[in-house]
Design a protein around this motif. Structure first.
Motif, PDB file in Angstrom:
ATOM      1  N   THR A   1       0.829  -1.203   0.000  1.00 27.21           N
ATOM      2  CA  THR A   1       0.000   0.000   0.000  1.00 27.21           C
ATOM      3  C   THR A   1       0.862   1.251   0.000  1.00 27.21           C
ATOM      4  N   TYR A   2       1.896   1.244   0.826  1.00 24.04           N
ATOM      5  CA  TYR A   2       2.817   2.383   0.911  1.00 24.04           C
ATOM      6  C   TYR A   2       3.601   2.579  -0.384  1.00 24.04           C
ATOM      7  N   ALA A   3       4.006   1.482  -1.021  1.00 24.07           N
ATOM      8  CA  ALA A   3       4.903   1.542  -2.172  1.00 24.07           C
ATOM      9  C   ALA A   3       4.175   1.548  -3.510  1.00 24.07           C
ATOM     10  N   LEU A   4       2.872   1.775  -3.507  1.00 24.55           N
ATOM     11  CA  LEU A   4       2.126   1.819  -4.760  1.00 24.55           C
ATOM     12  C   LEU A   4       2.430   3.116  -5.498  1.00 24.55           C
ATOM     13  N   THR A   5       3.063   3.009  -6.641  1.00 19.07           N
ATOM     14  CA  THR A   5       3.438   4.171  -7.440  1.00 19.07           C
ATOM     15  C   THR A   5       2.955   3.985  -8.875  1.00 19.07           C
ATOM     16  N   ASP A   6       3.112   5.032  -9.678  1.00 20.38           N
ATOM     17  CA  ASP A   6       2.735   4.936 -11.091  1.00 20.38           C
ATOM     18  C   ASP A   6       3.495   3.811 -11.780  1.00 20.38           C
ATOM     19  N   GLU A   7       4.793   3.712 -11.467  1.00 20.97           N
ATOM     20  CA  GLU A   7       5.636   2.742 -12.142  1.00 20.97           C
ATOM     21  C   GLU A   7       5.276   1.307 -11.769  1.00 20.97           C
ATOM     22  N   SER A   8       5.124   1.032 -10.458  1.00 21.99           N
ATOM     23  CA  SER A   8       4.787  -0.326 -10.051  1.00 21.99           C
ATOM     24  C   SER A   8       3.390  -0.715 -10.535  1.00 21.99           C
ATOM     25  N   TYR A   9       2.477   0.249 -10.549  1.00 27.15           N
ATOM     26  CA  TYR A   9       1.129  -0.039 -11.055  1.00 27.15           C
ATOM     27  C   TYR A   9       1.175  -0.366 -12.549  1.00 27.15           C
ATOM     28  N   ALA A  10       1.969   0.399 -13.299  1.00 28.26           N
ATOM     29  CA  ALA A  10       2.057   0.158 -14.743  1.00 28.26           C
ATOM     30  C   ALA A  10       2.651  -1.213 -15.039  1.00 28.26           C
ATOM     31  N   VAL A  11       3.681  -1.601 -14.274  1.00 27.21           N
ATOM     32  CA  VAL A  11       4.302  -2.910 -14.487  1.00 27.21           C
ATOM     33  C   VAL A  11       3.304  -4.022 -14.162  1.00 27.21           C
ATOM     34  N   ALA A  12       2.608  -3.891 -13.033  1.00 28.28           N
ATOM     35  CA  ALA A  12       1.654  -4.929 -12.631  1.00 28.28           C
ATOM     36  C   ALA A  12       0.466  -5.002 -13.575  1.00 28.28           C
ATOM     37  N   SER A  13      -0.012  -3.857 -14.051  1.00 28.71           N
ATOM     38  CA  SER A  13      -1.189  -3.844 -14.924  1.00 28.71           C
ATOM     39  C   SER A  13      -0.880  -4.362 -16.318  1.00 28.71           C
ATOM     40  N   ALA A  14       0.405  -4.535 -16.626  1.00 26.28           N
ATOM     41  CA  ALA A  14       0.766  -5.092 -17.927  1.00 26.28           C
ATOM     42  C   ALA A  14       0.537  -6.602 -17.983  1.00 26.28           C
TER      43      ALA A  14
END
Length: 240
Positions: free
Chosen positions: A113-126
């Protein structure tokens, strides 16, 4: 029993390696961005150790850049909190689809929850929904943070020897967002999504230029909900 534990351990290490491999593309964009942040910190008059403090306590790229000027201008904590909420308002929507449920431990979920960023979200959503393990999700987020914090510290060292009049470092964040948007589009080539988001951004720029991001995201979120319900109803009507 021992063989089972070794199998789980081997599988976990494979997920960690896969998470690192997933994150390399984004990491290439985070490295110059972190360097730019570190150089900007030292050129703004901050001691070097403020850079890892900002990157760990705040850990929000665009907000960290903004926090440099907020702290320097003596902005109060309430105004800073409101500004931070507005800048990172989009993370509320990220949390709706980010695969945090794949993580089993409470501590891991808290960090995610703390480390949710644009970059990590983009990688996971791929990746398709439900295809990522908890170890892989955490690896993506930890690796993203390391690729932000470590280059930031190196940027502090570079900032002490690079002339302060060099321009263009502030564009690193914009360039990274462009790459992330393209990667997401490659995974889901639905032209209506970028067209709708672009139209809403233009509309928000006219009706609320000071709150463009928040207004555009709210409208986009509402449209996605209506679109989902319409698709769901249409699928039900097609059933015999």
């Amino acid at each position: 029993m021992g063989g089972g534990r070794r199998h789980v351990s081997r599988e976990t290490w494979q997920e960690i390696r896969s998470g690192i491999a997933d994150t390399w593309t984004v990491g290439l964009g985070l490295i110059p961005l972190g360097l730019a942040f570190g150089m900007l910190m030292v050129q703004s008059g901050y001691a070097w150790w403020w850079t890892p403090i900002f990157s760990i306590v705040i850990y929000a790229g665009s907000m960290e850049f903004l926090a440099i000027s907020l702290v320097g201008a003596g902005i109060g904590p309430f105004s800073a909190a409101v500004t931070g909420f507005m800048v990172n308002f989009r993370h509320l929507f990220y949390g709706l689809t980010f695969p945090r449920e794949a993580i089993r431990s409470k501590a891991g979920q808290a960090y995610s929850t703390y480390a949710l960023t644009d970059e990590s979200y983009a990688v996971a959503s791929a990746h398709p929904p439900g295809s990522l393990s908890g170890a892989r999700v955490l690896t993506i987020q930890v690796f993203c943070q390391l690729l932000w914090v470590i280059p930031g510290i190196l940027g502090v060292l570079l900032g002490q020897i690079i002339p302060p009049n060099i321009q263009g470092m502030d564009y690193a964040l914009t360039a990274l967002f462009i790459v992330l948007a393209w990667e997401s589009f490659q995974n889901n080539k639905d032209f209506s999504l970028p067209l709708i988001s672009g139209a809403l951004a233009i509309l928000a720029a006219f009706i609320a230029p000071g709150q463009l991001l928040m207004v555009a995201l709210l409208l986009y979120f509402l449209i996605l909900i209506l679109r989902f319900r319409w698709d769901e109803d249409r699928a039900v009507r097609r059933q015999p």
